[in-house]
Design a protein around this motif. Structure first.
Motif, PDB file in Angstrom:
ATOM      1  N   ILE B 353      41.157  51.180  56.165  1.00  0.00           N
ATOM      2  CA  ILE B 353      41.016  49.887  56.848  1.00  0.00           C
ATOM      3  C   ILE B 353      40.513  48.815  55.897  1.00  0.00           C
ATOM      4  O   ILE B 353      40.985  47.684  55.901  1.00  0.00           O
ATOM      5  CB  ILE B 353      40.062  50.022  58.058  1.00  0.00           C
ATOM      6  N   THR B 354      39.552  49.189  55.018  1.00  0.00           N
ATOM      7  CA  THR B 354      38.903  48.145  54.225  1.00  0.00           C
ATOM      8  C   THR B 354      39.685  47.730  52.991  1.00  0.00           C
ATOM      9  O   THR B 354      39.411  46.690  52.421  1.00  0.00           O
ATOM     10  CB  THR B 354      37.501  48.609  53.769  1.00  0.00           C
ATOM     11  N   LEU B 355      40.674  48.523  52.581  1.00  0.00           N
ATOM     12  CA  LEU B 355      41.308  48.249  51.284  1.00  0.00           C
ATOM     13  C   LEU B 355      41.896  46.838  51.116  1.00  0.00           C
ATOM     14  O   LEU B 355      41.622  46.176  50.118  1.00  0.00           O
ATOM     15  CB  LEU B 355      42.374  49.300  50.962  1.00  0.00           C
ATOM     16  N   PRO B 356      42.699  46.343  52.079  1.00  0.00           N
ATOM     17  CA  PRO B 356      43.346  45.049  51.808  1.00  0.00           C
ATOM     18  C   PRO B 356      42.353  43.913  51.559  1.00  0.00           C
ATOM     19  O   PRO B 356      42.618  43.022  50.765  1.00  0.00           O
ATOM     20  CB  PRO B 356      44.157  44.779  53.075  1.00  0.00           C
ATOM     21  N   ALA B 357      41.208  43.948  52.231  1.00  0.00           N
ATOM     22  CA  ALA B 357      40.254  42.843  52.071  1.00  0.00           C
ATOM     23  C   ALA B 357      38.983  43.338  51.412  1.00  0.00           C
ATOM     24  O   ALA B 357      37.884  42.857  51.694  1.00  0.00           O
ATOM     25  CB  ALA B 357      39.949  42.230  53.431  1.00  0.00           C
ATOM     26  N   ILE B 358      39.128  44.305  50.492  1.00  0.00           N
ATOM     27  CA  ILE B 358      37.947  45.022  50.005  1.00  0.00           C
ATOM     28  C   ILE B 358      36.952  44.118  49.274  1.00  0.00           C
ATOM     29  O   ILE B 358      35.751  44.359  49.302  1.00  0.00           O
ATOM     30  CB  ILE B 358      38.376  46.213  49.113  1.00  0.00           C
ATOM     31  N   ASP B 359      37.447  43.038  48.677  1.00  0.00           N
ATOM     32  CA  ASP B 359      36.535  42.128  47.982  1.00  0.00           C
ATOM     33  C   ASP B 359      35.481  41.521  48.912  1.00  0.00           C
ATOM     34  O   ASP B 359      34.393  41.181  48.493  1.00  0.00           O
ATOM     35  CB  ASP B 359      37.335  40.994  47.313  1.00  0.00           C
ATOM     36  N   ARG B 360      35.862  41.397  50.190  1.00  0.00           N
ATOM     37  CA  ARG B 360      34.951  40.767  51.141  1.00  0.00           C
ATOM     38  C   ARG B 360      33.686  41.588  51.376  1.00  0.00           C
ATOM     39  O   ARG B 360      32.667  41.064  51.807  1.00  0.00           O
ATOM     40  CB  ARG B 360      35.653  40.569  52.492  1.00  0.00           C
ATOM     41  N   PHE B 361      33.779  42.895  51.145  1.00  0.00           N
ATOM     42  CA  PHE B 361      32.631  43.745  51.464  1.00  0.00           C
ATOM     43  C   PHE B 361      31.773  44.031  50.246  1.00  0.00           C
ATOM     44  O   PHE B 361      30.863  44.833  50.306  1.00  0.00           O
ATOM     45  CB  PHE B 361      33.110  45.064  52.082  1.00  0.00           C
ATOM     46  N   ALA B 362      32.099  43.396  49.117  1.00  0.00           N
ATOM     47  CA  ALA B 362      31.332  43.647  47.910  1.00  0.00           C
ATOM     48  C   ALA B 362      30.102  42.747  47.894  1.00  0.00           C
ATOM     49  O   ALA B 362      30.119  41.635  48.415  1.00  0.00           O
ATOM     50  CB  ALA B 362      32.201  43.381  46.685  1.00  0.00           C
ATOM     51  N   SER B 363      29.012  43.278  47.305  1.00  0.00           N
ATOM     52  CA  SER B 363      27.885  42.384  47.042  1.00  0.00           C
ATOM     53  C   SER B 363      27.802  42.258  45.535  1.00  0.00           C
ATOM     54  O   SER B 363      27.561  43.241  44.846  1.00  0.00           O
ATOM     55  CB  SER B 363      26.598  42.944  47.644  1.00  0.00           C
ATOM     56  N   GLY B 364      28.025  41.059  45.038  1.00  0.00           N
ATOM     57  CA  GLY B 364      28.173  40.872  43.595  1.00  0.00           C
ATOM     58  C   GLY B 364      29.455  41.558  43.167  1.00  0.00           C
ATOM     59  O   GLY B 364      30.476  41.423  43.837  1.00  0.00           O
ATOM     60  N   ILE B 365      29.371  42.329  42.063  1.00  0.00           N
ATOM     61  CA  ILE B 365      30.587  43.011  41.639  1.00  0.00           C
ATOM     62  C   ILE B 365      30.689  44.398  42.245  1.00  0.00           C
ATOM     63  O   ILE B 365      31.687  45.072  42.105  1.00  0.00           O
ATOM     64  CB  ILE B 365      30.670  43.123  40.097  1.00  0.00           C
ATOM     65  N   PHE B 366      29.632  44.848  42.919  1.00  0.00           N
ATOM     66  CA  PHE B 366      29.630  46.213  43.418  1.00  0.00           C
ATOM     67  C   PHE B 366      30.160  46.305  44.844  1.00  0.00           C
ATOM     68  O   PHE B 366      29.918  45.434  45.665  1.00  0.00           O
ATOM     69  CB  PHE B 366      28.206  46.787  43.397  1.00  0.00           C
ATOM     70  N   ARG B 367      30.875  47.410  45.110  1.00  0.00           N
ATOM     71  CA  ARG B 367      31.276  47.672  46.488  1.00  0.00           C
ATOM     72  C   ARG B 367      30.049  48.089  47.285  1.00  0.00           C
ATOM     73  O   ARG B 367      29.136  48.704  46.767  1.00  0.00           O
ATOM     74  CB  ARG B 367      32.283  48.819  46.527  1.00  0.00           C
ATOM     75  N   SER B 368      30.054  47.731  48.553  1.00  0.00           N
ATOM     76  CA  SER B 368      28.953  48.136  49.399  1.00  0.00           C
ATOM     77  C   SER B 368      29.457  49.119  50.449  1.00  0.00           C
ATOM     78  O   SER B 368      30.181  48.760  51.361  1.00  0.00           O
ATOM     79  CB  SER B 368      28.338  46.906  50.068  1.00  0.00           C
ATOM     80  N   GLY B 369      29.073  50.372  50.281  1.00  0.00           N
ATOM     81  CA  GLY B 369      29.498  51.414  51.211  1.00  0.00           C
ATOM     82  C   GLY B 369      29.054  51.099  52.627  1.00  0.00           C
ATOM     83  O   GLY B 369      29.764  51.368  53.584  1.00  0.00           O
ATOM     84  N   LYS B 370      27.882  50.490  52.748  1.00  0.00           N
ATOM     85  CA  LYS B 370      27.328  50.204  54.065  1.00  0.00           C
ATOM     86  C   LYS B 370      28.220  49.211  54.808  1.00  0.00           C
ATOM     87  O   LYS B 370      28.567  49.396  55.954  1.00  0.00           O
ATOM     88  CB  LYS B 370      25.926  49.622  53.879  1.00  0.00           C
ATOM     89  N   ARG B 371      28.594  48.140  54.093  1.00  0.00           N
ATOM     90  CA  ARG B 371      29.405  47.111  54.753  1.00  0.00           C
ATOM     91  C   ARG B 371      30.803  47.614  55.054  1.00  0.00           C
ATOM     92  O   ARG B 371      31.388  47.273  56.081  1.00  0.00           O
ATOM     93  CB  ARG B 371      29.505  45.874  53.858  1.00  0.00           C
TER      94      ARG B 371
END
Lengths: 361, 499
Positions: B353-371
């Motif tokens: 689900i998250t892949l297409p808009a994955i940049d939106r869930f990042a904090s800084g350059i890191f992915r955020s598993g929680k979000r």
């Protein structure tokens, strides 16, 4: 419970287990020649130049592609470095030229792979492999190019102790408990080359496993059609990663030149297969979408322990290659065998349950 | 001698982790067509695999012609005259029709060389008996799906078949081809062959079947005469609850034009296609399979490039070069083949689900598993995706729930225009109703939906306007309120076939 099981079922544990086993096996056979500090010295031979190329191989395998031209790229890059320096350019410019050549070689691979999708990357890079090697031969013929600056030659041999530590153990270390002295000596044994390789790993780890960009690489390798439909610019990604792979190959070629002191047209011959072997042993799948940076590091360490051990015991490169090949196929088959056994047990258990349920009637 | 040709009693089948069949029973008379219905995951496919000897049952017995048989091998099934044709055909595309028919039991001389003339003649006879004029020497790959199915049937006939299993036979067929298949099935029945028909289409069942058996959640629910049960009751048995409003009514306001296509062409696929899509509108693109519908939406979403015409996005002409660019403009595509084009099957629901808009869930350059997890949970709840957690893999879901994951992917981005290519194909009744509901909700929020569909009830009841395509061109555009099944159908028929 499930997550704990997941953590312990990771591929990396197997690599660590094997490494420890291999180390103690050879250490027992030959306690004098096969020790930790000596192994550390051998990382120059078995780990550093292959390491850069193995990171590149990981990137390409993650995409589900393969690149067997990296050794030729490494060779050509080192040759360009040598002749640029011989022609009178400053050495930093020669280094930049070498990296640029690597980038161009990788870029060409990337453009060909994305431009001719009906051709296997294996075939494309098989032809560029011979082309790059051919250019290398045209430039050098059967002569070699060498006599690099002194510091560059030292890079291939110096340990941390040679480069930075004082001749004698400083007083504060000598006066400390034994374990601090041990650490001091341990760090001192690190080849400078190895430090350079290790410095790169954190960057790759973060990029591949912790950023959105890394996730997109996994997506592209898992299923390129879905990835494209999900808005990933798959062609651009492939071209970028192939280019980066070329750069890593060039860096590997440069470090190899630092160790050998001179470059011939056969420079780095056979390294492409070593790099791919390390990546696959480290858990990368040739089908794409699987692999890890930590796996690469552990796989490099395991290879070093094994190859050095075999080399000491048999002193025969054929036996060494044979053993590495056998290990590779065994380890790669292991998860399949494990899966087969666990499935069989589960079905057997269920059948028993069902039979018990049915019998009381 | 009992009245049944085949009886399967208390069949149980267990896989690691699941009970795929639980005390299931089934009877088949000689010369009847018996429909087997149920949602995805109800156990139909497993049942068929037990009957054809692919899976060994863990309990129960199979009685054929009054004799108990051990069905432990596909060859045993073949020996007893049980044959199956599947949705995904298992043929050799580079061999001829005759070679395919006699594969495995070739007519050979003593020297083990093939008697070609005899083979071709026998194939000719078999095909004739089915009323087909396919040449035995044609290459298999050059035939249409419908013709290939026919060859499969001929192949089964060549082995003295008495039971034929048809698994979703009409899924890839156009309406006309489906009707031809109905005729062939009836012909086989009249010859005394029994047919087990599996289909999601009620139409297939009503047209063909004498009796219907329903499975649900790996269990046997019941068997009825097709004439003795009404549709609502049948659906209730299949889903386990009643569905009051199969096609929810929409009350979305039609707003401004979102997307306009003017004389869009792609040489060899479609030409001069023009239509407009508005906010809050469901626009349906229909016509026969192969009329160029999928190609049109692939061009709009940047997968292929047009050779002529223009696309206007909110009134401005745009050139869409890649799906990436389309998504940046807010155009999302739900592809036709969700398993190959829509999902990463080994990945978790959340990661899909998250892949297409994955940049939106990042904090800084890191992915955020929680979000990312929060986003996954959000859609799992909102779209009622049936799974134990968002960590379940996409491959473990039923077709309907897989489709909901792909829809979530589109919604997780910032899309305003959704292009849905056959959104309910191979989706069970319960999930179908839910997908319709989701579509209605979205239009109320101002989304514009362009849907491709071949199912006429869906076309007429869900859309606001209907674009009918015929041989790569727009045949007509009708408001849904004025459309009937007949008018849509005839507008899509190839010209030379009308008269």
């Amino acid at each position: 419970m499930k997550t704990i099981k997941k953590i312990f079922l990771r591929w990396e544990w197997l690599l660590i287990l094997l490494t420890v086993g291999v180390f103690f096996f050879f250490n027992d056979l030959n306690p004098k020649a096969y020790t930790l500090p000596k192994l550390m010295g051998q990382t120059r031979v078995y780990m550093v130049d292959v390491g850069f190329m193995a990171l590149g191989a990981l990137l390409i395998l993650l995409l589900g592609d393969i690149d067997i031209s990296v050794a030729s790229t490494a060779g050509l890059a080192a040759t360009i470095m040598g002749i640029t320096y011989r022609a009178g350019a400053p050495f930093w410019l020669a280094l930049i030229a070498a990296v640029a050549v690597g980038a161009v070689c990788g870029l060409i691979n990337g453009l060909l792979v994305t431009g001719f999708k009906e051709l296997f990357p294996m075939i494309i890079t098989l032809s560029t492999q011979t082309i790059y090697r051919g250019i290398n031969y045209i430039i050098l013929k059967d002569k070699s190019v060498g006599s690099f600056p002194e510091w560059f030659g030292n890079l291939g041999y110096d340990t941390v102790r040679d480069a930075w530590f004082a001749e004698e153990m400083p007083g504060w270390v000598a006066g400390s408990p034994e374990w601090i002295q041990w650490i001091y000596n341990f760090v001192g044994d690190f080849p400078v080359m190895l430090l350079c390789l290790l410095a790169v790993f954190p960057f790759f780890f973060v990029w591949i496993h912790k950023t959105p960009g890394g996730k997109r690489i996994f997506a592209t390798g898992e299923n390129i059609v879905t990835a494209r439909y999900s808005g990933i610019r798959t062609d651009r990604m492939k071209i970028t990663l192939f280019t980066l792979n070329g750069i890593l190959a060039a860096v590997g070629g440069i470090f190899l030149a630092a160790r050998t002191g001179a470059v011939k047209y056969t420079h780095a011959n056979g390294y492409e297969m070593q790099a791919i072997a390390v990546a696959v042993l480290g858990g990368a799948s040739t089908a794409g979408g699987k692999g890890s940076v930590v796996g690469i590091l552990l796989s490099l360490i395991l290879m070093t322990c094994l190859k050095n051990g075999l080399n000491i015991v048999y002193n025969d490169s054929f036996i060494m290659n044979l053993s590495v090949g056998a290990l590779l196929i065994l380890v790669v088959l292991l998860p399949n065998i494990g899966q087969y056994i666990s499935d069989y047990w589960r079905v057997l258990k269920r059948r028993k349950e069902a039979a018990q349920k049915a019998s009381p009637k | 001698m009992s009245e049944y040709l085949l009886e399967m009693r208390n069949i149980t089948k267990i896989f690691p982790g699941v009970r795929a069949l639980d005390n299931v029973s089934f009877t088949l008379k000689k010369g009847e067509i018996h429909a087997l219905m149920g949602e995805n995951g109800a156990g139909k496919s497993t049942f068929i695999k037990v009957l054809t000897g692919v899976h060994r049952p863990d309990g129960g017995e199979i009685i054929l012609d009054g004799k108990k048989i051990e069905m432990h091998d596909p060859l045993v099934a073949a020996k007893h005259g049980i044959a199956a044709i599947y949705q995904h055909l298992a043929l050799y595309p580079d061999l001829t029709v005759a070679e395919n028919i006699f594969m495995g039991h070739e007519k050979m001389t003593k020297m083990k060389s093939i008697k070609w003339r005899e083979t071709n003649n026998a194939a000719r006879e078999l095909l004739d008996s089915l009323g087909s004029n396919i040449s035995p020497t044609d290459r298999m790959g050059s035939l249409s799906v419908a013709q290939q199915q026919l060859v499969e049937i001929a192949k089964a006939l060549s082995q003295n078949m008495q039971i034929l299993i048809m698994d979703e036979p009409t899924a890839a067929l156009s309406r006309r081809e489906s009707e031809e298949l109905y005729a062939i099935a009836s012909k086989l029945r009249d010859r005394g062959i029994s047919i087990i028909l599996i289909s999601h289409r009620f139409e297939d069942m009503y047209n063909l079947a004498d009796r219907v058996t329903v499975f649900r959640d790996a269990q046997y629910i019941g068997t009825w005469d097709v004439n003795g049960i009404d549709n609502a009751t049948l659906v209730k048995h299949m889903v386990g609850r009643s569905i009051d409003q199969f096609f929810p009514k929409g009350n979305a306001k039609i707003g401004e034009t979102l997307l306009e296509v003017k004389n869009l062409s792609r040489t060899g696929y479609f030409a001069d296609v023009s239509f407009k899509l508005h906010e809050g509108e469901i626009l349906c693109l229909t016509g026969l399979v192969g009329a160029g519908r999928t190609e049109v939406v692939e061009t709009i979403s940047g997968i292929t490039k047009p050779t002529g015409g223009e696309i206007l996005f909110k009134g401005k002409p745009v050139r869409i070069q890649s799906p990436n660019q389309a998504m940046k403009m807010g155009i999302g595509l739900l592809p036709e083949d969700r398993q190959k084009q829509g999902l990463f099957l080994p990945w978790s629901i959340m990661d899909n689900i998250t892949l297409p808009a994955i940049d939106r869930f990042a904090s800084g350059i890191f992915r955020s598993g929680k979000r990312e997890r929060a986003e996954g949970e959000k859609y799992k709840d909102a779209l009622r995706i049936r799974a134990t957690s968002v960590d379940d893999t996409a491959s473990s879901l039923s077709g309907g729930n897989q489709q909901k994951v792909v829809v979530s992917k589109l919604l997780s981005g910032s899309n305003r225009i959704l292009i849905l290519d056959e959104p309910t194909k191979g989706v069970d009744v319960g999930s179908k109703a839910q997908i319709y509901e989701i579509m209605r909700n979205l239009t109320e929020q101002g989304f514009g939906i362009l849907m491709i569909s071949s199912e006429l009830p869906e076309v007429i009841n869900m859309s606001d306007n209907i674009v009918v395509m015929r041989e790569g061109r727009v045949s007509t555009i009708i408001p849904a309120s004025e459309a009937t099944q007949e008018s849509v159908l005839s507008a899509g028929m190839p010209l030379e076939k009308q008269a």
